[in-house]
Scaffold this active site. Structure first.
Site, PDB file in Angstrom:
ATOM      1  N   CYS A 146       0.817  -1.216   0.000  1.00 60.72           N
ATOM      2  CA  CYS A 146       0.000   0.000   0.000  1.00 60.72           C
ATOM      3  C   CYS A 146       0.853   1.270   0.000  1.00 60.72           C
ATOM      4  O   CYS A 146       0.351   2.338  -0.306  1.00 60.72           O
ATOM      5  CB  CYS A 146      -0.929   0.008   1.211  1.00 60.72           C
ATOM      6  SG  CYS A 146      -1.976  -1.465   1.314  1.00 60.72           S
ATOM      7  N   LYS A 147       2.117   1.150   0.394  1.00 59.70           N
ATOM      8  CA  LYS A 147       3.072   2.273   0.392  1.00 59.70           C
ATOM      9  C   LYS A 147       2.483   3.519   1.049  1.00 59.70           C
ATOM     10  O   LYS A 147       2.621   4.638   0.534  1.00 59.70           O
ATOM     11  CB  LYS A 147       3.549   2.576  -1.025  1.00 59.70           C
ATOM     12  CG  LYS A 147       4.276   1.396  -1.690  1.00 59.70           C
ATOM     13  CD  LYS A 147       4.776   1.767  -3.068  1.00 59.70           C
ATOM     14  CE  LYS A 147       5.507   0.593  -3.719  1.00 59.70           C
ATOM     15  NZ  LYS A 147       4.594  -0.526  -4.097  1.00 59.70           N
ATOM     16  N   ARG A 148       1.851   3.332   2.175  1.00 60.43           N
ATOM     17  CA  ARG A 148       1.269   4.472   2.890  1.00 60.43           C
ATOM     18  C   ARG A 148       2.382   5.405   3.363  1.00 60.43           C
ATOM     19  O   ARG A 148       3.443   4.955   3.770  1.00 60.43           O
ATOM     20  CB  ARG A 148       0.438   3.989   4.076  1.00 60.43           C
ATOM     21  CG  ARG A 148      -0.746   3.097   3.703  1.00 60.43           C
ATOM     22  CD  ARG A 148      -1.615   3.702   2.617  1.00 60.43           C
ATOM     23  NE  ARG A 148      -2.842   2.942   2.405  1.00 60.43           N
ATOM     24  CZ  ARG A 148      -3.631   3.068   1.353  1.00 60.43           C
ATOM     25  NH1 ARG A 148      -3.314   3.943   0.397  1.00 60.43           N
ATOM     26  NH2 ARG A 148      -4.727   2.358   1.243  1.00 60.43           N
TER      27      ARG A 148
END
Length: 284
Positions: free
Chosen positions: A95-97
């Protein structure tokens, strides 16, 4: 600890199957089903998991592919991660938040609890510790793990990540040091921390540098297959330490394209996963 589980799984197979599934990846036997796109994607993913569970060390699911389809897609995402975990497989939510404070707290809750619960989450920490700290209570108290973007596999990664700082170090080196520091009190029996790093296979010199700097850091490695990485590229990494899972998405889940549109598509996908595993293990 969760990273000990992944370390043991990777010892059996360092293959991470990336379920970065798009509608145009589906064979006709699924694409023509009389149902919505989310159901089709879940059916495709389910068959892939069934066909590769004994070959994969873990699965990575890229949330953007599902968000793009709205509610149907997010239902497919939830069902996919739940199904893989029900088979006893570890799942990385890709998700590479990258936000901070209360927003990051909500991201942590959204991906470490409830419908979208995964075992690991990818995080962009280029906003500093504030982008990491909201996840750590889940890592410490709920047996979850992180993979922090450190040196990514894309061609333009060097535009920022390889820029030199005043002390002569490159930006990715500073990030690597921080990842090792942030995970310092979360090291398990395997010797690796629950705070890992994403480092691309496409920059082998940078990888060697990071690996030397981060003796307690486990790696999620993109760049194999469709991005050009091979088992030979991984050899030096594993000679130093069995510290990584290697992801392939299109190289596995699109292996049937141009070959079949029927239910035997899973045979091509299984063969691709098996070939990847063999390609990696032959160098160990």
């Amino acid at each position: 600890m969760i990273m000990d589980r992944l370390y043991k799984a990777a010892a059996e197979s360092p293959v991470c199957v990336g379920l970065d599934t798009k509608i145009d990846y589906l064979p006709a036997c699924i694409a023509n089903m009389d149902t919505n796109d989310g159901e089709k994607i879940f059916e495709f993913n389910k068959k892939i998991i069934d066909a590769t569970a004994d070959l994969a060390g873990c699965y990575k699911v890229q949330v953007a592919c599902y968000e793009a389809l709205g509610l149907e897609g997010m239902s497919a995402y939830a069902r996919t991660v739940q199904y893989a975990r029900a088979q006893g497989k570890l799942v990385i939510g890709d998700c590479k938040r990258g936000d901070i404070a209360s927003t990051a707290e909500q991201y942590a809750r959204g991906h470490f609890e409830g419908d979208f619960e995964v075992d690991f989450l990818t995080v962009n920490a280029y906003m500093g510790y504030d982008a990491v700290s909201p996840y750590l209570p889940y890592v410490k108290d709920h047996d979850k793990g992180l993979f922090i973007l450190t040196h990514t596999s894309n061609p333009s990664a060097k535009d920022l990540q390889e820029q030199k700082l005043e002390d002569g170090e490159q930006v990715f080196e500073k990030m690597a040091d921080l990842v090792e520091k942030w995970g310092g009190d979360l090291v398990g029996e395997s010797g690796y921390s629950a705070v890992g790093a994403v480092v691309g296979l496409t920059y082998p010199e940078a990888f060697a540098d990071i690996q030397a700097r981060c003796p307690h850091t486990f790696f999620l490695v993109p760049g194999y297959g469709a991005q050009g990485g091979t088992g030979k590229d991984i050899a030096d990494i594993f000679k130093r330490s069995r510290c990584a899972v290697i992801n392939s998405s299109r190289g596995i889940i699109c292996a049937h394209r141009g070959k079949t549109e029927g239910p035997d598509f899973v045979d091509y996908i299984r063969d691709a996963a098996a070939a990847m595993k063999e390609d990696i293990l032959q160098w160990l």
